[in-house]
Structure formats: C-alpha cells, structure tokens
Design an enzyme around this catalytic site. Structure first.
Site, PDB file in Angstrom:
ATOM      1  N   ASP A 141       0.873  -1.165   0.000  1.00  0.00           N
ATOM      2  CA  ASP A 141       0.000   0.000   0.000  1.00  0.00           C
ATOM      3  C   ASP A 141       0.927   1.237   0.000  1.00  0.00           C
ATOM      4  O   ASP A 141       2.131   1.115   0.250  1.00  0.00           O
ATOM      5  CB  ASP A 141      -0.847  -0.053   1.278  1.00  0.00           C
ATOM      6  N   LEU A 142       0.397   2.401  -0.318  1.00  0.00           N
ATOM      7  CA  LEU A 142       1.257   3.602  -0.371  1.00  0.00           C
ATOM      8  C   LEU A 142       1.141   4.446   0.908  1.00  0.00           C
ATOM      9  O   LEU A 142       2.027   4.454   1.757  1.00  0.00           O
ATOM     10  CB  LEU A 142       0.900   4.424  -1.615  1.00  0.00           C
ATOM     11  N   ASP A 143       0.000   5.149   1.008  1.00  0.00           N
ATOM     12  CA  ASP A 143      -0.176   6.075   2.134  1.00  0.00           C
ATOM     13  C   ASP A 143      -0.186   5.324   3.460  1.00  0.00           C
ATOM     14  O   ASP A 143      -0.987   4.427   3.663  1.00  0.00           O
ATOM     15  CB  ASP A 143      -1.510   6.831   2.003  1.00  0.00           C
ATOM     16  N   THR A 183       1.573  10.241   3.904  1.00  0.00           N
ATOM     17  CA  THR A 183       0.766  11.262   3.236  1.00  0.00           C
ATOM     18  C   THR A 183      -0.629  11.341   3.857  1.00  0.00           C
ATOM     19  O   THR A 183      -1.394  12.245   3.530  1.00  0.00           O
ATOM     20  CB  THR A 183       0.665  10.983   1.721  1.00  0.00           C
ATOM     21  N   LYS A 242      -9.056   6.400   5.617  1.00  0.00           N
ATOM     22  CA  LYS A 242      -7.770   5.835   5.175  1.00  0.00           C
ATOM     23  C   LYS A 242      -8.008   4.633   4.256  1.00  0.00           C
ATOM     24  O   LYS A 242      -8.765   3.730   4.600  1.00  0.00           O
ATOM     25  CB  LYS A 242      -6.919   5.403   6.375  1.00  0.00           C
ATOM     26  N   GLY A 243      -7.328   4.639   3.138  1.00  0.00           N
ATOM     27  CA  GLY A 243      -7.378   3.484   2.232  1.00  0.00           C
ATOM     28  C   GLY A 243      -8.556   3.484   1.284  1.00  0.00           C
ATOM     29  O   GLY A 243      -8.629   2.658   0.385  1.00  0.00           O
ATOM     30  N   ILE A 244      -9.510   4.404   1.481  1.00  0.00           N
ATOM     31  CA  ILE A 244     -10.653   4.406   0.557  1.00  0.00           C
ATOM     32  C   ILE A 244     -10.518   5.551  -0.462  1.00  0.00           C
ATOM     33  O   ILE A 244      -9.791   6.510  -0.240  1.00  0.00           O
ATOM     34  CB  ILE A 244     -12.024   4.437   1.293  1.00  0.00           C
ATOM     35  N   SER A 285      -2.569   0.644  -4.364  1.00  0.00           N
ATOM     36  CA  SER A 285      -3.010   1.827  -3.620  1.00  0.00           C
ATOM     37  C   SER A 285      -4.313   2.376  -4.188  1.00  0.00           C
ATOM     38  O   SER A 285      -4.569   2.288  -5.382  1.00  0.00           O
ATOM     39  CB  SER A 285      -1.915   2.902  -3.717  1.00  0.00           C
ATOM     40  N   ALA A 286      -5.120   2.989  -3.306  1.00  0.00           N
ATOM     41  CA  ALA A 286      -6.356   3.632  -3.752  1.00  0.00           C
ATOM     42  C   ALA A 286      -6.080   4.998  -4.374  1.00  0.00           C
ATOM     43  O   ALA A 286      -6.951   5.592  -5.014  1.00  0.00           O
ATOM     44  CB  ALA A 286      -7.293   3.799  -2.560  1.00  0.00           C
ATOM     45  N   LYS A 304     -10.905  -0.259  -1.731  1.00  0.00           N
ATOM     46  CA  LYS A 304     -10.788  -1.139  -0.565  1.00  0.00           C
ATOM     47  C   LYS A 304     -11.947  -0.827   0.380  1.00  0.00           C
ATOM     48  O   LYS A 304     -12.307   0.340   0.482  1.00  0.00           O
ATOM     49  CB  LYS A 304      -9.445  -0.884   0.150  1.00  0.00           C
ATOM     50  N   GLU A 362      -0.090  -3.319   4.681  1.00  0.00           N
ATOM     51  CA  GLU A 362      -1.215  -2.361   4.771  1.00  0.00           C
ATOM     52  C   GLU A 362      -1.262  -1.624   6.100  1.00  0.00           C
ATOM     53  O   GLU A 362      -0.883  -2.189   7.126  1.00  0.00           O
ATOM     54  CB  GLU A 362      -2.540  -3.111   4.637  1.00  0.00           C
ATOM     55  N   ASP A 363      -1.750  -0.394   6.072  1.00  0.00           N
ATOM     56  CA  ASP A 363      -1.905   0.363   7.318  1.00  0.00           C
ATOM     57  C   ASP A 363      -3.370   0.623   7.646  1.00  0.00           C
ATOM     58  O   ASP A 363      -3.659   1.258   8.655  1.00  0.00           O
ATOM     59  CB  ASP A 363      -1.202   1.729   7.221  1.00  0.00           C
TER      60      ASP A 363
HETATM   61  P1  B16 Z   1      -6.124  10.267  -3.954  1.00  0.00           P
HETATM   62  P2  B16 Z   1      -3.619   4.142  -0.003  1.00  0.00           P
HETATM   63  C1  B16 Z   1      -5.425   6.121  -0.167  1.00  0.00           C
HETATM   64  O1  B16 Z   1      -4.138   5.609  -0.396  1.00  0.00           O
HETATM   65  C2  B16 Z   1      -5.463   6.985   1.079  1.00  0.00           C
HETATM   66  O2  B16 Z   1      -5.226   6.183   2.230  1.00  0.00           O
HETATM   67  C3  B16 Z   1      -6.809   7.636   1.197  1.00  0.00           C
HETATM   68  O3  B16 Z   1      -6.873   8.450   2.338  1.00  0.00           O
HETATM   69  C4  B16 Z   1      -7.079   8.454  -0.058  1.00  0.00           C
HETATM   70  O4  B16 Z   1      -8.363   9.050  -0.013  1.00  0.00           O
HETATM   71  C5  B16 Z   1      -6.996   7.533  -1.272  1.00  0.00           C
HETATM   72  O5  B16 Z   1      -5.712   6.928  -1.311  1.00  0.00           O
HETATM   73  C6  B16 Z   1      -7.229   8.275  -2.577  1.00  0.00           C
HETATM   74  O6  B16 Z   1      -6.154   9.141  -2.806  1.00  0.00           O
HETATM   75  O7  B16 Z   1      -7.036  11.343  -3.548  1.00  0.00           O
HETATM   76  O8  B16 Z   1      -4.666  10.654  -3.999  1.00  0.00           O
HETATM   77  O9  B16 Z   1      -6.564   9.582  -5.237  1.00  0.00           O
HETATM   78  O10 B16 Z   1      -3.592   4.103   1.485  1.00  0.00           O
HETATM   79  O11 B16 Z   1      -4.572   3.148  -0.635  1.00  0.00           O
HETATM   80  O12 B16 Z   1      -2.257   4.115  -0.634  1.00  0.00           O
HETATM   81 MG    MG Z   2      -2.774   3.212   3.364  1.00  0.00          MG
END
Ligand code: B16
Ligand code: MG
Length: 219
Positions: free
Chosen positions: A7-9, A15, A43-45, A112-113, A143, A167-168
């Site tokens: 996963d990224l964030d 971030t 987070k993650g969505i 990543s999302a 997710k 994953e976080d």
């Molecule tokens: P963006 P991950 C997710 O990244 C974030 O956790 C989430 O907070 C964010 O809304 C989503 O990416 C979309 O990001 O606005 O940059 O498209 O944790 O899946 O890496």
């Molecule tokens: Mg994440």
C-alpha cells in the site's frame, strides 16, 4: 518465492496527514469539523468514497457538479501539500526493506487507492522498485473490495495466494483477506488491524532478512 504488494499512504510515506488536512479544509466549506477518529475511516478508501462519507456524516447533499468540484478542490489542496515531498519523506525502514526484497528476487507491486501514486513514488525516488503499479486509476471499487490487489497479482503474473500485502488501514487488510492474500499490518500497535501475519509499528521493527521466511513457499 511469494510476491509483495505494498500500500502507499501510511506504509511507504505518511501522506495520510496531508489527506486529513485537505479533507478538513473541504469539510470546513460546509461548516463541518472532521475529527481524527473519523479520518481513520477515510484511510485506504477512494477520494470519491471519502467525500460521500463526509457528506453522510455532515448530513449534506450535493449536485453532481458540486460533488465533482469538491473532489477537484480536495485534490488541489492535497497536491499543494505534497509539493515539497522528497526522498527524505519515505517512512523509516521502507527503503532498506524494498532494497532487500528486490535483491532477494521478490516481485514487488503497489496496490493503492490513490490516483496520485506515481507522482508520490517519483517524488520519493522509489518508483523503480516497483514491477507493477495498480492504483486508483486502474480500479472501479475501492478497498475493502479486493480489486486493487487482485489486479496487482494478475499484473505480476502470480496467484493471489502467493502475495503478501503490507497495509496500514482496516479497509486495506480486509481487501487483502478478501483477495485470499496474507497481510502484514503497519500500525500503531494499539490499533490491531487483524492481519493474517502480524502487526508492526514500522519497518524499523523488523530486519528485512527476518521477513524473508514469509516469502518462502511451503510446497
Ligand atoms: P487520492 P492508499 C489512499 O491511499 C489513502 O489512504 C486515502 O486516504 C485516499 O483518499 C486515497 O488513497 C485516494 O487518494 O485522492 O490521492 O486519489 O492508502 O490506498 O495508498
Ligand atoms: Mg494506506
């Protein structure tokens, strides 16, 4: 050898705090105060699903146009927040871990999302570690739907059960489990993500060579 999906964030870079600041500013536009506890659920969505939740919590309804404008505003705020991100901003231990896994011949994917994942990975100078990048631009479902991880495994050319996800977020661990993948949680240990392998506070908590055994296939 199994493959790794990161996963990224919250796993590679913090971030999450910038997403939070940006969403707080969006919420203020309709006089709503977004709390840190609520932010955990974002987070993650995806960006779209995050705004829908924010509107639900604040009891607001928007036209399609207003909704899309707010999505664009949120992204502008977020991009402004991350404009000075550099390779010093990757989370502790992640460089060493990626390096070690790569040298051990383990395939590495991003799952990543975020639709900004490539911008972020380039800023961190980490993009070359990834054999495959699947992000918010490639999936319809965010997710906890397993789509992002299933597509990651497909692009790597490996079965889902041969992938280990880092994953976080709660949504992300659920997505990994739904994809029949093992998961390692990266989190504050007070908040157990219930991954299939274990939770660690950060990559500093485990020597990369101690991770290797999980990537060995027991056939
Ligand atoms: P963006 P991950 C997710 O990244 C974030 O956790 C989430 O907070 C964010 O809304 C989503 O990416 C979309 O990001 O606005 O940059 O498209 O944790 O899946 O890496
Ligand atoms: Mg994440």
């Amino acid at each position: 050898m199994k493959s790794a999906i990161f996963d990224l964030d919250g796993v590679i870079v913090d971030t999450a705090k910038f997403h939070y600041l940006a969403w707080k500013e969006i919420a203020q536009k309709f006089n709503y105060k977004l709390t840190q506890v609520q932010n955990e659920k974002l987070k993650g969505i995806s960006r779209k699903d995050s705004l829908s939740l924010l509107l639900k919590w604040s009891g607001n309804n928007l036209s399609n146009n207003e909704f899309n404008n707010l999505l664009a505003d949120k992204n502008d705020l977020y991009l402004d927040q991350i404009k000075n991100l550099t390779k010093k901003d990757s989370l502790p231990g992640i460089n060493k871990t990626l390096n070690y896994l790569k040298k051990a011949g383990i395939k590495i994917a991003l799952g990543s999302a975020s639709k900004n994942s490539k911008i972020v990975l380039k800023k961190l100078s980490l993009i070359n570690f990834f054999d495959v990048i699947i992000d918010g631009n490639d999936v319809l479902n965010s997710k906890p739907n397993p789509e992002v991880f299933i597509k990651g495994a497909q692009a790597l050319g490996v079965p889902c059960c041969d992938c280990i996800v880092f994953e976080d977020s709660i949504a992300g661990v659920k997505a990994a489990k739904a994809a029949m993948m093992d998961a390692i949680g990266i989190c504050n240990l007070k908040q157990n993500l219930k991954p299939t392998i274990f939770n660690i506070k950060s990559f500093l908590a485990i020597e990369p060579n101690n991770l290797l055994k999980y990537f060995m296939k027991n056939e």
